[in-house]
Design a protein around this motif. Structure first.
Motif, PDB file in Angstrom:
ATOM      1  N   MET A   1      -0.552 -22.144   4.324  1.00  0.00           N
ATOM      2  CA  MET A   1       0.143 -20.898   4.024  1.00  0.00           C
ATOM      3  C   MET A   1      -0.865 -19.771   3.856  1.00  0.00           C
ATOM      4  O   MET A   1      -1.988 -19.993   3.395  1.00  0.00           O
ATOM      5  N   ALA A   2      -0.431 -18.566   4.168  1.00  0.00           N
ATOM      6  CA  ALA A   2      -1.319 -17.409   4.054  1.00  0.00           C
ATOM      7  C   ALA A   2      -1.779 -17.201   2.625  1.00  0.00           C
ATOM      8  O   ALA A   2      -2.886 -16.703   2.383  1.00  0.00           O
ATOM      9  N   ILE A   3      -0.967 -17.596   1.654  1.00  0.00           N
ATOM     10  CA  ILE A   3      -1.307 -17.382   0.248  1.00  0.00           C
ATOM     11  C   ILE A   3      -2.546 -18.171  -0.154  1.00  0.00           C
ATOM     12  O   ILE A   3      -3.267 -17.793  -1.092  1.00  0.00           O
ATOM     13  N   ASP A   4      -2.858 -19.259   0.562  1.00  0.00           N
ATOM     14  CA  ASP A   4      -4.020 -20.093   0.227  1.00  0.00           C
ATOM     15  C   ASP A   4      -5.324 -19.323   0.389  1.00  0.00           C
ATOM     16  O   ASP A   4      -6.319 -19.622  -0.287  1.00  0.00           O
ATOM     17  N   ASP A   5      -5.351 -18.365   1.280  1.00  0.00           N
ATOM     18  CA  ASP A   5      -6.558 -17.578   1.531  1.00  0.00           C
ATOM     19  C   ASP A   5      -6.492 -16.193   0.911  1.00  0.00           C
ATOM     20  O   ASP A   5      -7.339 -15.341   1.177  1.00  0.00           O
ATOM     21  N   PHE A   6      -5.495 -15.968   0.046  1.00  0.00           N
ATOM     22  CA  PHE A   6      -5.290 -14.639  -0.514  1.00  0.00           C
ATOM     23  C   PHE A   6      -6.204 -14.408  -1.709  1.00  0.00           C
ATOM     24  O   PHE A   6      -6.340 -15.273  -2.578  1.00  0.00           O
ATOM     25  N   GLU A   7      -6.832 -13.236  -1.751  1.00  0.00           N
ATOM     26  CA  GLU A   7      -7.698 -12.856  -2.866  1.00  0.00           C
ATOM     27  C   GLU A   7      -6.986 -11.760  -3.668  1.00  0.00           C
ATOM     28  O   GLU A   7      -6.910 -10.611  -3.220  1.00  0.00           O
ATOM     29  N   PRO A   8      -6.433 -12.078  -4.851  1.00  0.00           N
ATOM     30  CA  PRO A   8      -5.621 -11.106  -5.592  1.00  0.00           C
ATOM     31  C   PRO A   8      -6.398  -9.885  -6.067  1.00  0.00           C
ATOM     32  O   PRO A   8      -5.819  -8.820  -6.286  1.00  0.00           O
ATOM     33  N   GLY A   9      -7.719 -10.017  -6.219  1.00  0.00           N
ATOM     34  CA  GLY A   9      -8.515  -8.882  -6.657  1.00  0.00           C
ATOM     35  C   GLY A   9      -9.096  -8.078  -5.512  1.00  0.00           C
ATOM     36  O   GLY A   9      -9.849  -7.129  -5.727  1.00  0.00           O
ATOM     37  N   GLY A  10      -8.714  -8.435  -4.295  1.00  0.00           N
ATOM     38  CA  GLY A  10      -9.249  -7.748  -3.127  1.00  0.00           C
ATOM     39  C   GLY A  10      -8.495  -6.477  -2.790  1.00  0.00           C
ATOM     40  O   GLY A  10      -7.612  -6.031  -3.515  1.00  0.00           O
ATOM     41  N   VAL A  11      -8.839  -5.894  -1.674  1.00  0.00           N
ATOM     42  CA  VAL A  11      -8.195  -4.665  -1.214  1.00  0.00           C
ATOM     43  C   VAL A  11      -6.766  -4.977  -0.778  1.00  0.00           C
ATOM     44  O   VAL A  11      -6.518  -5.940  -0.042  1.00  0.00           O
ATOM     45  N   GLY A  12      -5.829  -4.188  -1.255  1.00  0.00           N
ATOM     46  CA  GLY A  12      -4.435  -4.392  -0.874  1.00  0.00           C
ATOM     47  C   GLY A  12      -4.231  -4.152   0.612  1.00  0.00           C
ATOM     48  O   GLY A  12      -4.675  -3.134   1.157  1.00  0.00           O
ATOM     49  N   GLN A  13      -3.598  -5.087   1.278  1.00  0.00           N
ATOM     50  CA  GLN A  13      -3.376  -4.988   2.715  1.00  0.00           C
ATOM     51  C   GLN A  13      -2.075  -4.243   3.006  1.00  0.00           C
ATOM     52  O   GLN A  13      -0.997  -4.698   2.642  1.00  0.00           O
ATOM     53  N   VAL A  14      -2.179  -3.098   3.645  1.00  0.00           N
ATOM     54  CA  VAL A  14      -0.993  -2.267   3.882  1.00  0.00           C
ATOM     55  C   VAL A  14      -0.062  -2.887   4.919  1.00  0.00           C
ATOM     56  O   VAL A  14       1.099  -2.505   5.019  1.00  0.00           O
ATOM     57  N   ASN A  15      -0.579  -3.834   5.698  1.00  0.00           N
ATOM     58  CA  ASN A  15       0.266  -4.484   6.701  1.00  0.00           C
ATOM     59  C   ASN A  15       0.859  -5.795   6.190  1.00  0.00           C
ATOM     60  O   ASN A  15       1.460  -6.554   6.947  1.00  0.00           O
ATOM     61  N   THR A  47      16.809   9.536  -1.971  1.00  0.00           N
ATOM     62  CA  THR A  47      16.511   8.217  -2.527  1.00  0.00           C
ATOM     63  C   THR A  47      16.678   7.098  -1.506  1.00  0.00           C
ATOM     64  O   THR A  47      16.260   5.964  -1.779  1.00  0.00           O
ATOM     65  N   HIS A  48      17.267   7.393  -0.351  1.00  0.00           N
ATOM     66  CA  HIS A  48      17.326   6.368   0.697  1.00  0.00           C
ATOM     67  C   HIS A  48      15.914   5.948   1.116  1.00  0.00           C
ATOM     68  O   HIS A  48      15.704   4.843   1.626  1.00  0.00           O
ATOM     69  N   ALA A  49      14.937   6.835   0.913  1.00  0.00           N
ATOM     70  CA  ALA A  49      13.556   6.541   1.299  1.00  0.00           C
ATOM     71  C   ALA A  49      12.816   5.736   0.235  1.00  0.00           C
ATOM     72  O   ALA A  49      11.670   5.336   0.452  1.00  0.00           O
ATOM     73  N   GLY A  50      13.465   5.483  -0.905  1.00  0.00           N
ATOM     74  CA  GLY A  50      12.808   4.793  -2.006  1.00  0.00           C
ATOM     75  C   GLY A  50      12.209   3.443  -1.660  1.00  0.00           C
ATOM     76  O   GLY A  50      11.036   3.183  -1.970  1.00  0.00           O
ATOM     77  N   PRO A  51      12.968   2.545  -1.030  1.00  0.00           N
ATOM     78  CA  PRO A  51      12.393   1.224  -0.718  1.00  0.00           C
ATOM     79  C   PRO A  51      11.131   1.296   0.134  1.00  0.00           C
ATOM     80  O   PRO A  51      10.151   0.595  -0.142  1.00  0.00           O
ATOM     81  N   GLN A  52      11.129   2.150   1.140  1.00  0.00           N
ATOM     82  CA  GLN A  52       9.965   2.259   2.017  1.00  0.00           C
ATOM     83  C   GLN A  52       8.785   2.895   1.284  1.00  0.00           C
ATOM     84  O   GLN A  52       7.636   2.459   1.432  1.00  0.00           O
ATOM     85  N   SER A  53       9.055   3.913   0.466  1.00  0.00           N
ATOM     86  CA  SER A  53       7.979   4.579  -0.270  1.00  0.00           C
ATOM     87  C   SER A  53       7.339   3.631  -1.266  1.00  0.00           C
ATOM     88  O   SER A  53       6.106   3.601  -1.417  1.00  0.00           O
ATOM     89  N   ILE A  54       8.154   2.843  -1.963  1.00  0.00           N
ATOM     90  CA  ILE A  54       7.626   1.871  -2.915  1.00  0.00           C
ATOM     91  C   ILE A  54       6.797   0.813  -2.193  1.00  0.00           C
ATOM     92  O   ILE A  54       5.716   0.432  -2.641  1.00  0.00           O
ATOM     93  N   LEU A  55       7.303   0.340  -1.064  1.00  0.00           N
ATOM     94  CA  LEU A  55       6.570  -0.656  -0.274  1.00  0.00           C
ATOM     95  C   LEU A  55       5.202  -0.125   0.124  1.00  0.00           C
ATOM     96  O   LEU A  55       4.183  -0.817  -0.020  1.00  0.00           O
ATOM     97  N   PRO A  59       0.682  -1.705  -2.401  1.00  0.00           N
ATOM     98  CA  PRO A  59      -0.596  -2.437  -2.288  1.00  0.00           C
ATOM     99  C   PRO A  59      -1.727  -1.836  -3.123  1.00  0.00           C
ATOM    100  O   PRO A  59      -2.762  -2.474  -3.309  1.00  0.00           O
ATOM    101  N   GLN A  60      -1.528  -0.606  -3.639  1.00  0.00           N
ATOM    102  CA  GLN A  60      -2.594   0.053  -4.372  1.00  0.00           C
ATOM    103  C   GLN A  60      -2.708  -0.416  -5.818  1.00  0.00           C
ATOM    104  O   GLN A  60      -3.701  -0.129  -6.485  1.00  0.00           O
ATOM    105  N   LEU A  61      -1.699  -1.110  -6.325  1.00  0.00           N
ATOM    106  CA  LEU A  61      -1.797  -1.556  -7.718  1.00  0.00           C
ATOM    107  C   LEU A  61      -2.599  -2.853  -7.799  1.00  0.00           C
ATOM    108  O   LEU A  61      -2.641  -3.646  -6.863  1.00  0.00           O
TER     109      LEU A  61
END
Length: 347
Positions: A1-15, A47-55, A59-61
């Motif tokens: 799974m992709a999560i096995d190679d995930f680094e939580p303290g790394g740079v957030g991936q926008v894709n 507010t229709h744009a809310g889900p996309q804006s939050i998404l 990754p920045q948090l």
């Protein structure tokens, strides 16, 4: 799974997915349903744009939290927008603006006006039915479901789905408004009617509202008519108690003692102070600070089982304070919900 190679303290991936996490739906314990719908908004749309804006902001948090370290391993997945909902929103929003302008000009409803109202009500009912069906399918897979709006009309389908899975549950409602309007402007599933519609669900035994500060007399009377089921903590009331020396902690304990064991959290971002959500549909002076809201959610998670939630009325683009706050609020809703069943905490 992709999560096995995930680094939580790394740079957030926008894709990647929400919060930059690589989870798919199957491996996620929490699944978020975006509903880009703001047809019934009566003041400022967007507010229709809310889900996309939050998404896009999420990754920045940073993904570590002292209260729920390692929570990200349980998986959070934001589904793609349902085909057609955003397109129907744009079409019906134009009709809604015609309806609103007609009434705000002091004109009486005529045949053409009533036809548009009927069309909007039918469109809103289809979104609710779609959300209920999607939610039930996820609940059958033992997923915890959250809704990301959109205006505050959108989570009704999830509330209905939870009623089919729970004999009894309560709602903790953060908002500047009661939302007890009966078919506001003729719109049966208005953003101003969501809690009125929730009271029609018999399995909801308690509805506790926090931060209310903008309401009609009829809404106040509606709340007072059923004090056993409907409990309101008005913003002015909370502030005055604090001016006299009361603490937010004690007020939170008073709030949560009204809730049953199973709790659904409905969070309209305008329940926060408007400097945290200046682009929301109906901002109101006053309200909670971010840390206050998070603290109350934390205490709820310690004492109750959170069975679902929504975050609605977020507007602005991905670089706005609204999306920044919305993403972090959503992270806390997911994190605290994920551990509300635990008997011990890491603090």
């Amino acid at each position: 799974m992709a999560i096995d190679d995930f680094e939580p303290g790394g740079v957030g991936q926008v894709n990647a997915g929400i919060f930059g996490l690589p989870h798919n739906e199957e491996e996620s314990s929490i699944v978020l349903l975006p509903v880009p719908w703001d047809v019934t908004t009566s003041y400022m749309p967007g507010t229709h744009a809310g889900p996309q804006s939050i998404l896009e902001a999420s990754p920045q948090l940073d993904r570590h939290h002292a209260d729920f370290p390692g929570f990200w391993k349980q998986g959070v997945h934001l589904k793609q927008n349902a085909d057609g909902i955003l397109e129907r929103n744009h079409s019906l929003r134009k009709d809604a603006e015609t309806v609103i302008a007609h009434l705000e000009a002091g004109k009486k409803p005529d045949a053409a006006h009533n036809a548009l109202v009927k069309k909007i009500n039918e469109g809103s009912a289809k979104v609710t039915a779609w959300l209920k069906k999607e939610s039930l399918a996820l609940l059958d897979k033992d997923k915890l479901v959250g809704v990301v709006g959109g205006d505050h009309s959108v989570p009704l389908g999830l509330m209905q789905a939870l009623a089919e899975k729970n004999d009894d549950y309560g709602i903790l409602h953060f908002d500047a408004h009661h939302d007890y309007r009966n078919a506001y402007m003729g719109l049966e599933e208005s953003h101003a009617s969501i809690m009125y519609n929730a009271t029609k669900i018999p399995q909801i035994s308690k509805l506790v509202q926090v931060g209310i500060r903008d309401f009609s007399r009829s809404e106040m009377e509606f709340a007072r008519a059923d004090r056993a089921r409907l409990v309101t903590f008005y913003d002015q009331q909370l502030k005055e108690e604090q001016f006299l020396g009361g603490t937010w902690h004690d007020q939170c304990l008073d709030i949560i003692r009204h809730l049953p064991d199973r709790v659904y959290i409905s969070f309209d971002i305008d329940g926060l102070a408007p400097h945290l959500c200046p682009n929301t549909g109906t901002p109101v002076p006053g309200g909670l600070e971010f840390a206050q809201a998070v603290y109350l959610i934390k205490l709820v998670a310690k004492a109750h089982k959170i069975i679902g939630f929504d975050l609605v009325e977020v507007a602005g683009d991905a670089h706005s304070i609204d999306a920044n706050v919305g993403a972090r609020l959503l992270w806390h809703l997911c994190g605290y919900s994920s551990i509300s069943k635990r008997s011990h905490w890491v603090l």
